[in-house]
Motif scaffolding. Structure first.
Motif, PDB file in Angstrom:
ATOM      1  N   UNK A 227      -0.240 -26.621 -26.142  1.00 20.14           N
ATOM      2  CA  UNK A 227      -0.265 -25.869 -24.513  1.00 20.14           C
ATOM      3  C   UNK A 227       1.643 -25.243 -24.332  1.00 20.14           C
ATOM      4  N   UNK A 228       2.897 -26.314 -24.618  1.00 22.20           N
ATOM      5  CA  UNK A 228       3.753 -25.286 -24.691  1.00 22.20           C
ATOM      6  C   UNK A 228       3.332 -23.667 -24.989  1.00 22.20           C
ATOM      7  N   UNK A 229       3.146 -23.765 -26.468  1.00 21.94           N
ATOM      8  CA  UNK A 229       2.932 -22.104 -26.791  1.00 21.94           C
ATOM      9  C   UNK A 229       1.818 -21.571 -25.881  1.00 21.94           C
ATOM     10  N   UNK A 230       1.076 -21.675 -24.966  1.00 20.23           N
ATOM     11  CA  UNK A 230      -0.032 -21.153 -23.666  1.00 20.23           C
ATOM     12  C   UNK A 230       0.903 -20.768 -22.826  1.00 20.23           C
ATOM     13  N   UNK A 231       2.026 -21.782 -22.475  1.00 17.97           N
ATOM     14  CA  UNK A 231       2.909 -21.467 -21.211  1.00 17.97           C
ATOM     15  C   UNK A 231       4.021 -20.377 -21.650  1.00 17.97           C
ATOM     16  N   UNK A 232       4.337 -20.687 -23.119  1.00 13.52           N
ATOM     17  CA  UNK A 232       5.530 -20.105 -23.402  1.00 13.52           C
ATOM     18  C   UNK A 232       5.648 -18.307 -23.873  1.00 13.52           C
ATOM     19  N   UNK A 233       3.591 -17.760 -24.103  1.00  9.55           N
ATOM     20  CA  UNK A 233       3.757 -17.061 -24.475  1.00  9.55           C
ATOM     21  C   UNK A 233       3.174 -16.129 -23.102  1.00  9.55           C
ATOM     22  N   UNK A 234       3.236 -17.224 -21.763  1.00 13.13           N
ATOM     23  CA  UNK A 234       3.432 -16.410 -20.430  1.00 13.13           C
ATOM     24  C   UNK A 234       4.572 -15.811 -19.876  1.00 13.13           C
ATOM     25  N   UNK A 235       5.944 -16.525 -20.299  1.00 13.49           N
ATOM     26  CA  UNK A 235       6.773 -16.158 -19.734  1.00 13.49           C
ATOM     27  C   UNK A 235       7.105 -15.064 -20.513  1.00 13.49           C
ATOM     28  N   UNK A 267     -13.338 -18.318 -24.871  1.00  6.99           N
ATOM     29  CA  UNK A 267     -14.179 -18.852 -25.869  1.00  6.99           C
ATOM     30  C   UNK A 267     -13.372 -19.438 -26.999  1.00  6.99           C
ATOM     31  N   UNK A 268     -12.270 -18.599 -28.104  1.00 11.26           N
ATOM     32  CA  UNK A 268     -11.704 -18.486 -28.972  1.00 11.26           C
ATOM     33  C   UNK A 268     -10.744 -20.052 -29.135  1.00 11.26           C
ATOM     34  N   UNK A 269     -10.342 -20.199 -28.166  1.00  8.92           N
ATOM     35  CA  UNK A 269      -9.695 -21.321 -28.243  1.00  8.92           C
ATOM     36  C   UNK A 269     -10.301 -22.639 -28.211  1.00  8.92           C
ATOM     37  N   UNK A 270     -11.929 -22.601 -28.283  1.00 11.69           N
ATOM     38  CA  UNK A 270     -12.905 -23.775 -27.826  1.00 11.69           C
ATOM     39  C   UNK A 270     -13.197 -24.623 -29.511  1.00 11.69           C
ATOM     40  N   UNK A 271     -13.415 -22.996 -29.713  1.00  9.61           N
ATOM     41  CA  UNK A 271     -14.114 -23.324 -31.302  1.00  9.61           C
ATOM     42  C   UNK A 271     -12.781 -23.828 -32.821  1.00  9.61           C
ATOM     43  N   UNK A 285      -4.713 -16.640 -24.672  1.00 12.44           N
ATOM     44  CA  UNK A 285      -4.660 -17.279 -23.314  1.00 12.44           C
ATOM     45  C   UNK A 285      -3.768 -17.113 -22.701  1.00 12.44           C
ATOM     46  N   UNK A 286      -2.735 -17.701 -23.305  1.00  8.12           N
ATOM     47  CA  UNK A 286      -1.650 -17.532 -22.594  1.00  8.12           C
ATOM     48  C   UNK A 286      -0.702 -16.424 -21.773  1.00  8.12           C
ATOM     49  N   UNK A 287      -1.218 -15.756 -22.321  1.00  5.55           N
ATOM     50  CA  UNK A 287      -0.640 -14.095 -22.300  1.00  5.55           C
ATOM     51  C   UNK A 287      -1.195 -13.416 -20.871  1.00  5.55           C
TER      52      UNK A 287
END
Length: 383
Positions: A227-235, A267-271, A285-287
């Motif tokens: 989840x940190x990677x998700x948020x970091x990609x958002x940055x 969808x991809x992060x679920x599988x 996803x975060x991006x």
């Protein structure tokens, strides 16, 4: 804002509650926005942006009292509800504030900087909340986050400066102006554009750590790292989007392209199993869920450069309309999981909503050029 996601299993064990109940900690944050977003935004003409932002910091400090929750889940829920009101004070204030402080050509930069700070807070909390909770307890960690907000509120009260704003047409009633704004095409499209990826992001941060922990047997700390990677990609997305938004007057591509990516990544992060590919998918996803925001927040300013009051009201509709979906999404995902035994179906529905950003981008009107913005504003129809 979303710090309870990575520690959801700890809270479930502490209170002995089920998935749908614990998801209220996330949904209450957005449920409060539905009835209160517009009424609070209407205060800006009475108390001004400075006091609005101060109240945003004070309400945002509600988690400071988390160390008192003990065995009371309703009290923890109440603190989250008060905390959620901070967004309602902040969002309607920053638009008029930036329009006072900066020339039009710099608005994409300052909008990006504001959202970047917002994302930085989420990134920091999602990286730190799980390991700190294991060390000192999740109640104390949430209290520390609340204390940071209170310090920021006091700093703003001491140093912040802002002018009062007024309606352009004092003959029109405030209620009539609000109705005019709510039914405007631009308002609805801006709100819908943000609702899709925000719902997807909220549900992902709330439930992906639990999915990875229960299905892939990933530790909570490592799930929090995802989840940190998700948020970091958002940055990274916000920095890049801010720079690109300053170089062009086109806003729609900043909505359409990430909107398409958001749905597929959801969808991809679920599988995917625990792997490098999952890190990449989470980063995409975060991006996608952050890249569009500098452009989206700049659109109302460019459409109505001489009407900061209207801009403030448009900003208020974002959490109001978004709150309908984001408040329902986490408990719905949890309830579906309680019935089916899997978090995947509910999260897949949220992934579909990610495409709303692209759809809204297709129908979004083109913003006027800087040179003609002032002349165009008075001619724009609310429809």
């Amino acid at each position: 804002m979303l710090a309870t996601g990575p520690i959801t299993p700890l809270i479930i064990d502490y209170y002995g509650i089920n998935n749908s109940t614990v998801s209220l900690l996330t949904s209450i944050f957005f449920l409060v926005h539905i009835p209160f977003a517009i009424p609070i935004s209407m205060l800006i003409g009475r108390i001004g942006p400075k006091m609005m932002i101060f109240l945003g910091g004070v309400t945002g400090s509600a988690p400071l009292l988390s160390f008192l929750v003990m065995d009371s889940f309703p009290l923890l829920l109440a603190l989250r509800a008060v905390h959620s009101m901070s967004i309602l004070f902040l969002l309607p204030s920053v638009g008029p504030l930036f329009m006072q402080w900066f020339p039009p050509k710099e608005l994409p930069l300052v909008n990006g900087a504001f959202i970047l700070s917002f994302s930085l807070g989420i990134t920091t909390s999602t990286f730190l909340v799980a390991p700190l909770s294991e060390a000192i307890g999740w109640e104390m960690v949430l209290s520390g986050f609340g204390g940071a907000s209170l310090l920021c509120a006091l700093a703003w009260l001491s140093l912040g400066k802002a002018q009062r704003i007024h309606k352009n047409d004092e003959t029109i009633s405030l209620i009539a102006l609000v109705w005019n704004v709510l039914r405007a095409r631009t308002t609805l499209l801006v709100a819908v554009a943000d609702t899709g990826p925000l719902t997807l992001l909220t549900a992902s941060l709330a439930w992906l750590p639990t999915l990875y922990h229960e299905v892939h047997e990933i530790s909570l700390t490592k799930a929090g790292t995802y989840m940190g990677v998700l948020s970091l990609a958002g940055l990274v997305a916000l920095v890049l989007a801010t720079l690109l938004t300053m170089q062009t007057r086109k806003r729609r591509p900043f909505l359409i392209i990430p909107g398409i990516l958001a749905g597929f990544a959801g969808f991809t992060v679920l599988v995917l199993p625990d792997s490098a590919a999952l890190y990449i998918a989470v980063a995409i996803l975060g991006f996608a869920c952050w890249f569009y925001i500098p452009a989206l927040f700049t659109i109302p300013m460019e459409m109505y450069p001489n009407d900061p009051y209207r801009v403030s009201l448009i900003y208020a509709t974002i959490p109001m309309i978004g709150g309908i979906f984001t408040s329902v999404a986490p408990p719905t995902v949890g309830a579906i999981a309680d019935l089916t035994g899997s978090l995947v179906p509910g999260l897949a529905v949220c992934a579909v909503l990610g495409w709303a950003l692209a759809i809204a981008g297709v129908f979004m009107p083109t913003t006027p050029t800087t040179g003609s913005a002032r002349e165009t504003t008075s001619k724009l129809s609310p429809d």
